[in-house]
Design an enzyme around this catalytic site. Structure first.
Site, PDB file in Angstrom:
ATOM      1  CD  GLN A 136      -2.802  -1.074  -0.092  1.00 17.00           C
ATOM      2  OE1 GLN A 136      -3.470  -0.085  -0.391  1.00 17.00           O
ATOM      3  NE2 GLN A 136      -2.775  -2.169  -0.851  1.00 17.00           N
ATOM      4  CG  HIS A 168      -1.844   3.350  -3.205  1.00 18.75           C
ATOM      5  ND1 HIS A 168      -2.627   3.445  -4.328  1.00 18.75           N
ATOM      6  CD2 HIS A 168      -2.241   2.218  -2.576  1.00 18.75           C
ATOM      7  CE1 HIS A 168      -3.459   2.437  -4.393  1.00 18.75           C
ATOM      8  NE2 HIS A 168      -3.254   1.672  -3.335  1.00 18.75           N
ATOM      9  CD  GLU A 227      -7.752   4.229   2.369  1.00 20.25           C
ATOM     10  OE1 GLU A 227      -8.445   4.187   1.338  1.00 20.25           O
ATOM     11  OE2 GLU A 227      -6.554   4.609   2.363  1.00 20.25           O
ATOM     12  CG  HIS A 228      -6.628   0.017   3.267  1.00 22.29           C
ATOM     13  ND1 HIS A 228      -5.935   1.046   2.660  1.00 22.29           N
ATOM     14  CD2 HIS A 228      -7.684  -0.258   2.467  1.00 22.29           C
ATOM     15  CE1 HIS A 228      -6.545   1.365   1.528  1.00 22.29           C
ATOM     16  NE2 HIS A 228      -7.602   0.597   1.386  1.00 22.29           N
ATOM     17  CG  ASP A 285      -7.082  -2.070  -2.850  1.00 20.34           C
ATOM     18  OD1 ASP A 285      -7.972  -1.697  -2.070  1.00 20.34           O
ATOM     19  OD2 ASP A 285      -5.891  -1.711  -2.761  1.00 20.34           O
ATOM     20  CG  HIS A 315     -38.414  32.746  13.883  1.00 19.32           C
ATOM     21  ND1 HIS A 315     -37.606  33.605  13.208  1.00 19.32           N
ATOM     22  CD2 HIS A 315     -37.990  31.492  13.575  1.00 19.32           C
ATOM     23  CE1 HIS A 315     -36.714  32.920  12.506  1.00 19.32           C
ATOM     24  NE2 HIS A 315     -36.932  31.616  12.711  1.00 19.32           N
TER      25      HIS A 315
END
Length: 329
Positions: A152, A155, A220-221, A254, A314
């Protein structure tokens, strides 16, 4: 450009489904069904169609898109990539109608384009660099951990890669294992920088401590390669996606297994999960007061609250109804 890749002439020179059907002497729908594993078609005919498609260079993905359009009600199939695709879909062009929401993964430029366009269109979430965390004990070895971290880290040079382990042996052997694995990766120039600048090894005394560290990292993972991966599964609440046991890994998720690929990064797993069908569902509310008496009762409470807040406009919305409906009563 929007086009029907099943029934129009192929702009790439490849045959269309109709042309393939004519060569085989079958209906176009039969060609389409041959690429659908769930359709009822004889194995012999399916294999004949697939063989001819391969010979002529017909793209199965075109048929897959056609199937998806019919089944899900998709109105258009647009082949574009990158920032220009995001801009075209968000802003609209002469040939592409602007959309209301844009989702899906992309590189840093796509992520930035989505960030800038958020508000004009809806998006799934703000995505940062890919993150991976491996929780492990002495049931696995340092080489396997190194491969899963670098798989990973490739990336991008800013992709964090964390190892949280209760094994002193792995903590000590991992740096050398990283170097050994880098030597056989074509992406080493990128992965090595990510590991050098954003790689971390956390040695913990117990699973409880490892859990606490993992939750604080909120990756994330998260791969869990321990004696009892379910122990972590039952207790973790801060992550994008879990990969349990040494038999699976992030790459499987993935590319093959099919779980969602658009996941929270930069700690967003504290408050959201990844892209799912709920992102496409809106909630709307409506109100109706059925009787004059009910409107008077609600209005009197509302009037007092608005008075406390010095919101006279109001307050008058409530007061005018109280005055009128009390008189009618």
């Amino acid at each position: 450009m929007t086009r029907d890749t099943t029934h129009s002439e192929s702009q790439s020179g490849r045959p269309t489904a109709r042309q393939l059907a004519e060569r085989l002497g079958v209906a176009t729908s039969t060609v389409t069904r041959a690429f659908d594993a769930h359709s009822r078609i004889s194995d012999e005919l399916r294999q004949r169609i697939l063989a001819m498609a391969d010979e002529l260079g017909y793209r199965p993905s075109a048929i897959a898109r056609s199937l998806n359009r019919r089944r899900t009600g998709i109105l258009a199939d647009i082949e574009q990539r990158g920032v220009q695709a995001v801009a075209a879909m968000a802003l609209g062009t002469e040939s592409i109608k602007g959309v209301d929401m844009i989702v899906g993964p992309g590189n840093a430029y796509v992520a930035e384009a989505k960030r800038q366009l958020f508000g004009r269109v809806g998006i799934d979430l703000f995505a940062g660099p890919t993150e991976t965390l491996v929780i492990c004990d002495d049931t696995v070895d340092a080489e396997l951990v190194a491969v899963d971290l670098l798989g990973q880290a490739e990336h991008g040079p800013t992709s964090p890669a964390y190892c949280v382990t209760t094994s002193k042996k792995i903590a000590e052997e991992l740096p050398a294992a990283i170097e050994k694995v880098l030597a056989r990766l074509d992406t080493a120039p990128v992965a090595s920088v990510a590991w050098r600048d954003f790689g971390e090894i956390h040695l913990c005394d117990t699973d409880e401590e490892a859990l606490q560290v993992a939750e604080s990292l909120c990756s994330e993972h998260v791969q869990v390669m321990t004696r009892d991966p379910d122990w972590y599964h039952d207790r973790m609440t801060r992550y994008g996606a879990l990969f349990l046991g040494h038999r699976t890994n992030v790459s499987y998720g993935d590319k093959v297994i099919g779980t969602n690929h658009t996941l929270p990064t930069m700690g967003a797993g504290r408050y959201t999960g990844g892209l799912w069908v709920g992102k496409f569902i809106k909630t709307h509310t409506y109100q109706r007061v059925l009787t004059d008496a009910a409107s008077v009762m609600v209005g009197e409470y509302c009037s007092r609250l608005c008075g406390y807040e010095h919101m006279s406009g109001h307050k008058e919305q409530a007061d005018i109804r109280v005055r009128r409906m009390k008189q009618e009563a």
